[in-house]
Design a protein around this motif. Structure first.
Motif, PDB file in Angstrom:
ATOM      1  N   ASN A  96      57.296   7.137 110.813  1.00 60.17           N
ATOM      2  CA  ASN A  96      56.984   5.874 111.845  1.00 60.17           C
ATOM      3  C   ASN A  96      55.319   5.500 111.729  1.00 60.17           C
ATOM      4  O   ASN A  96      54.676   6.223 112.568  1.00 60.17           O
ATOM      5  N   GLY A 101      60.059   4.200 116.034  1.00 57.34           N
ATOM      6  CA  GLY A 101      60.800   4.787 115.255  1.00 57.34           C
ATOM      7  C   GLY A 101      60.810   4.345 113.579  1.00 57.34           C
ATOM      8  O   GLY A 101      59.624   4.254 113.060  1.00 57.34           O
ATOM      9  N   VAL A 102      61.270   5.199 112.572  1.00 58.59           N
ATOM     10  CA  VAL A 102      61.316   5.503 111.507  1.00 58.59           C
ATOM     11  C   VAL A 102      61.288   3.552 111.286  1.00 58.59           C
ATOM     12  O   VAL A 102      62.361   2.626 111.551  1.00 58.59           O
ATOM     13  N   SER A 103      59.750   3.581 110.259  1.00 56.09           N
ATOM     14  CA  SER A 103      60.166   2.411 109.979  1.00 56.09           C
ATOM     15  C   SER A 103      59.149   2.799 108.032  1.00 56.09           C
ATOM     16  O   SER A 103      58.835   1.273 107.250  1.00 56.09           O
ATOM     17  N   ARG A 136      52.431  10.815 111.130  1.00 52.57           N
ATOM     18  CA  ARG A 136      53.443   9.607 110.674  1.00 52.57           C
ATOM     19  C   ARG A 136      54.443  10.588 110.345  1.00 52.57           C
ATOM     20  O   ARG A 136      56.221   9.706 110.534  1.00 52.57           O
ATOM     21  N   VAL A 138      58.405  11.862 110.397  1.00 51.44           N
ATOM     22  CA  VAL A 138      59.214  11.334 111.248  1.00 51.44           C
ATOM     23  C   VAL A 138      60.010  13.136 110.261  1.00 51.44           C
ATOM     24  O   VAL A 138      60.965  14.267 111.349  1.00 51.44           O
TER      25      VAL A 138
END
Length: 163
Positions: A96, A101-103, A136, A138
């Motif tokens: 993230n 969220g997931v990026s 970061r 996830v």
């Protein structure tokens, strides 16, 4: 000329980073990743002329016969969740980086490292233990079946103990 020197330097570093110690050295997966190292970051990019993170994973997996969507969040919805301590080369690792969220996505290459298209550095190998990625992280997903893994790596799946 600058790009050639960068590619040469990254390729040389790759030999020491994932070379003979890699669980998939000289495999289809290794060849696909190696061929993309040093490529520039380009938003929306899906070729060695330039990649974004999901374009890079999409490209590498297409080289081994697996179709992925071109979006990290969509890729995160695929496969089977994997604990960090159970990662094997070829697993997708997700981050993230946007706060929403997931990026960001990369491909685990073994020894606590992953290949990805960094927006600031292009396609590189980074350590999961770097503070930026630790904060970061996830999760991870296994996209390949055991049979597919053995086909593209020529090895039996053994996980690394990554903390």
């Amino acid at each position: 000329m600058k790009k050639r020197l960068t590619v040469a330097a990254v390729s040389f570093a790759l030999l020491f980073t994932i070379g003979t110690g890699s669980v998939f050295a000289d495999s289809k997966l290794d060849t696909a990743i190696d061929g993309a190292l040093g490529s520039d970051y380009v938003s929306g990019g899906t070729t060695t002329a330039g990649f974004d993170c999901s374009g890079f994973t999409m490209y590498v997996f297409s080289k081994i016969g697996i179709k992925l969507p071109h979006q990290s969040g969509s890729q995160y919805k695929m496969g089977t969740a994997v604990e960090k301590s159970e990662l094997i080369a070829g697993d997708l690792v997700f981050f993230n980086t946007s706060g929403k969220g997931v990026s960001h996505v990369g491909i685990y290459v073994g020894d606590g490292k992953f290949a990805h298209a960094s927006s600031s550095k292009g396609v590189v190998i980074s350590k999961l233990s770097e503070k930026y990625y630790v904060q970061r992280y996830v999760g991870a997903k296994r996209i390949m079946s055991t049979d597919k893994y053995e086909d593209v790596t020529g090895d039996v799946a053994e996980h690394d103990d990554v903390q």
